[in-house]
Write an enzyme that holds these catalytic residues in place. Structure first.
Site, mmCIF file in Angstrom:
data_model
loop_
_atom_site.group_PDB
_atom_site.id
_atom_site.type_symbol
_atom_site.label_atom_id
_atom_site.label_comp_id
_atom_site.label_asym_id
_atom_site.label_seq_id
_atom_site.Cartn_x
_atom_site.Cartn_y
_atom_site.Cartn_z
ATOM 1 N N ASP A 238 0.876 -1.164 0.000
ATOM 2 C CA ASP A 238 0.000 0.000 0.000
ATOM 3 C C ASP A 238 0.928 1.233 0.000
ATOM 4 O O ASP A 238 2.114 1.111 0.311
ATOM 5 C CB ASP A 238 -0.847 -0.073 1.277
ATOM 6 N N LEU A 239 0.394 2.382 -0.348
ATOM 7 C CA LEU A 239 1.258 3.576 -0.379
ATOM 8 C C LEU A 239 1.095 4.427 0.891
ATOM 9 O O LEU A 239 1.983 4.473 1.745
ATOM 10 C CB LEU A 239 0.928 4.415 -1.623
ATOM 11 N N ASP A 240 -0.083 5.072 0.965
ATOM 12 C CA ASP A 240 -0.316 5.998 2.086
ATOM 13 C C ASP A 240 -0.315 5.236 3.414
ATOM 14 O O ASP A 240 -1.139 4.355 3.617
ATOM 15 C CB ASP A 240 -1.679 6.682 1.914
ATOM 16 N N THR B 31 1.484 10.005 4.079
ATOM 17 C CA THR B 31 0.671 11.047 3.441
ATOM 18 C C THR B 31 -0.692 11.171 4.120
ATOM 19 O O THR B 31 -1.422 12.116 3.852
ATOM 20 C CB THR B 31 0.457 10.734 1.952
ATOM 21 N N LYS C 147 -9.151 6.275 5.721
ATOM 22 C CA LYS C 147 -7.894 5.648 5.306
ATOM 23 C C LYS C 147 -8.146 4.471 4.373
ATOM 24 O O LYS C 147 -8.944 3.583 4.686
ATOM 25 C CB LYS C 147 -7.095 5.184 6.529
ATOM 26 N N GLY C 148 -7.455 4.481 3.258
ATOM 27 C CA GLY C 148 -7.522 3.342 2.332
ATOM 28 C C GLY C 148 -8.705 3.377 1.378
ATOM 29 O O GLY C 148 -8.731 2.632 0.415
ATOM 30 N N ARG D 74 -11.128 8.411 -3.135
ATOM 31 C CA ARG D 74 -11.310 9.856 -2.946
ATOM 32 C C ARG D 74 -12.798 10.207 -2.810
ATOM 33 O O ARG D 74 -13.197 10.903 -1.881
ATOM 34 C CB ARG D 74 -10.702 10.584 -4.149
ATOM 35 N N SER E 290 -2.428 0.593 -4.410
ATOM 36 C CA SER E 290 -2.903 1.771 -3.673
ATOM 37 C C SER E 290 -4.210 2.291 -4.249
ATOM 38 O O SER E 290 -4.452 2.184 -5.450
ATOM 39 C CB SER E 290 -1.836 2.866 -3.764
ATOM 40 N N ALA E 291 -5.023 2.887 -3.390
ATOM 41 C CA ALA E 291 -6.281 3.498 -3.843
ATOM 42 C C ALA E 291 -6.049 4.904 -4.398
ATOM 43 O O ALA E 291 -6.942 5.510 -4.970
ATOM 44 C CB ALA E 291 -7.260 3.578 -2.680
ATOM 45 N N SER E 292 -4.827 5.409 -4.233
ATOM 46 C CA SER E 292 -4.572 6.813 -4.583
ATOM 47 C C SER E 292 -4.367 7.042 -6.080
ATOM 48 O O SER E 292 -3.618 6.314 -6.732
ATOM 49 C CB SER E 292 -3.329 7.299 -3.834
ATOM 50 N N ASN F 44 -2.957 9.684 -6.982
ATOM 51 C CA ASN F 44 -1.701 10.453 -6.992
ATOM 52 C C ASN F 44 -0.484 9.550 -6.777
ATOM 53 O O ASN F 44 0.633 10.053 -6.592
ATOM 54 C CB ASN F 44 -1.728 11.502 -5.869
ATOM 55 N N LYS G 165 -11.132 -0.577 -2.060
ATOM 56 C CA LYS G 165 -10.923 -1.462 -0.912
ATOM 57 C C LYS G 165 -12.113 -1.225 0.031
ATOM 58 O O LYS G 165 -12.539 -0.080 0.135
ATOM 59 C CB LYS G 165 -9.623 -1.101 -0.181
ATOM 60 N N GLU H 163 -0.251 -3.257 4.579
ATOM 61 C CA GLU H 163 -1.350 -2.283 4.618
ATOM 62 C C GLU H 163 -1.454 -1.588 5.970
ATOM 63 O O GLU H 163 -1.155 -2.202 6.989
ATOM 64 C CB GLU H 163 -2.679 -3.034 4.426
ATOM 65 N N ASP H 164 -1.933 -0.361 5.976
ATOM 66 C CA ASP H 164 -2.142 0.333 7.251
ATOM 67 C C ASP H 164 -3.623 0.559 7.557
ATOM 68 O O ASP H 164 -3.949 1.080 8.624
ATOM 69 C CB ASP H 164 -1.444 1.703 7.246
HETATM 70 P P1 B16 Z 1 -6.072 10.191 -3.699
HETATM 71 P P2 B16 Z 1 -3.613 4.009 -0.088
HETATM 72 C C1 B16 Z 1 -5.462 5.894 -0.199
HETATM 73 O O1 B16 Z 1 -4.161 5.449 -0.465
HETATM 74 C C2 B16 Z 1 -5.538 6.683 1.101
HETATM 75 O O2 B16 Z 1 -5.277 5.846 2.196
HETATM 76 C C3 B16 Z 1 -6.922 7.264 1.242
HETATM 77 O O3 B16 Z 1 -7.000 8.014 2.433
HETATM 78 C C4 B16 Z 1 -7.202 8.142 0.020
HETATM 79 O O4 B16 Z 1 -8.525 8.650 0.093
HETATM 80 C C5 B16 Z 1 -7.047 7.318 -1.243
HETATM 81 O O5 B16 Z 1 -5.759 6.760 -1.305
HETATM 82 C C6 B16 Z 1 -7.255 8.153 -2.492
HETATM 83 O O6 B16 Z 1 -6.183 9.051 -2.592
HETATM 84 O O7 B16 Z 1 -6.991 11.292 -3.248
HETATM 85 O O8 B16 Z 1 -4.617 10.557 -3.653
HETATM 86 O O9 B16 Z 1 -6.496 9.595 -5.008
HETATM 87 O O10 B16 Z 1 -3.586 3.953 1.407
HETATM 88 O O11 B16 Z 1 -4.545 3.000 -0.729
HETATM 89 O O12 B16 Z 1 -2.242 4.020 -0.700
HETATM 90 MG MG MG Z 2 -2.861 3.158 3.308
#
Ligand code: B16
Ligand code: MG
Length: 217
Positions: free
Chosen positions: A9-11, A17, A45-46, A49, A114-116, A118, A145, A169-170
């Site tokens: 996972d990233l964040d 972040t 978290k996780g 957006r 990752s769900a991000s 970014n 997720k 994962e966190d």
């Molecule tokens: P973004 P992960 C997730 O990343 C974050 O934990 C979560 O808080 C965030 O809403 C999601 O990414 C979307 O992020 O706004 O950058 O697209 O923990 O899955 O790496």
């Molecule tokens: Mg995370």
């Protein structure tokens, strides 16, 4: 060579972040006229957006049109990008870089899951992007997720069976996604939140090369 592979996972695992997401969401909540606590932030978290915004609006008991929601998502992301643009390699969480280099050196493949949306940008800022064998992020998945989609896609990109993948994962939603994918789940953080994980570590400092070796043996 081991059959096992790692999915990170990233964040909250590679970089903290989560604190920047929180600051940006809090600012948005305040602008909308309500407060947003760190405890409430755990639920974001996780998750994706848009789901994050929907949870936030529920806390504030606010209903908005889809048009207004997309405008707010843009405001929040702009704020968030402002914070992450100030990061550098020193923001990588303890133990992560040496673990990635160990895996690379030993031909153990690893992907991001990752769900991000970014994620690629953040990995580039941290100078980690090119180390990964595969990157699956919020741009590649349609279901957030705890659905296992992101991790199953990562396993496929690595040409690995789900049961041979070890997910770090966190977030509670992320551990559930890993378990739903039939993978080995490692939770980084509090026991109360991550109790469904196969292993729980308090911080990435405990994610040592020795620990990784035991997992792949
Ligand atoms: P973004 P992960 C997730 O990343 C974050 O934990 C979560 O808080 C965030 O809403 C999601 O990414 C979307 O992020 O706004 O950058 O697209 O923990 O899955 O790496
Ligand atoms: Mg995370």
């Amino acid at each position: 060579m081991t059959k096992k592979a790692f999915i990170f996972d990233l964040d909250g695992v590679i970089v903290d972040t989560a604190k920047f997401h929180y600051l940006a969401w809090k600012q948005l909540a305040n602008e909308l006229g309500f407060d947003f606590t760190e405890k409430q932030n755990e639920q974001l978290k996780g998750v994706s957006r848009i789901t994050s915004l929907e949870i936030l609006l529920k806390f504030g008991k606010i209903q908005l049109s889809n048009e207004k929601k997309s405008a707010l998502l843009k405001v929040k992301n702009k704020q968030y990008l402002g914070y992450i643009s100030k990061m550098n390699e020193n923001d990588i969480l303890p133990g992560i870089k040496s673990l990635l280099l160990f895996l690379k050196k030993n031909n153990i493949s690893f992907s991001l899951g990752s769900a991000s949306k970014n994620a690629r940008l953040i990995l580039k800022i941290l100078d980690l992007h090119d180390l990964f064998d595969a990157i699956v992020d919020g741009n590649d998945v349609s279901i957030a997720k705890p659905d296992p989609e992101v991790f199953l896609k990562a396993a496929k990109s690595l040409h690995k069976n789900p049961q041979d993948c070890i997910v770090i994962e966190d977030a509670k939603a992320g551990i559930q996604a890993a378990n739903n994918a039939g993978m080995i789940s490692i939770g980084i953080g509090k026991k109360e939140v991550l109790q469904e994980a196969d292993f729980i570590l308090e911080s990435t400092k405990e994610l040592t090369i020795d620990f990784a070796k035991k997992l792949i043996d």
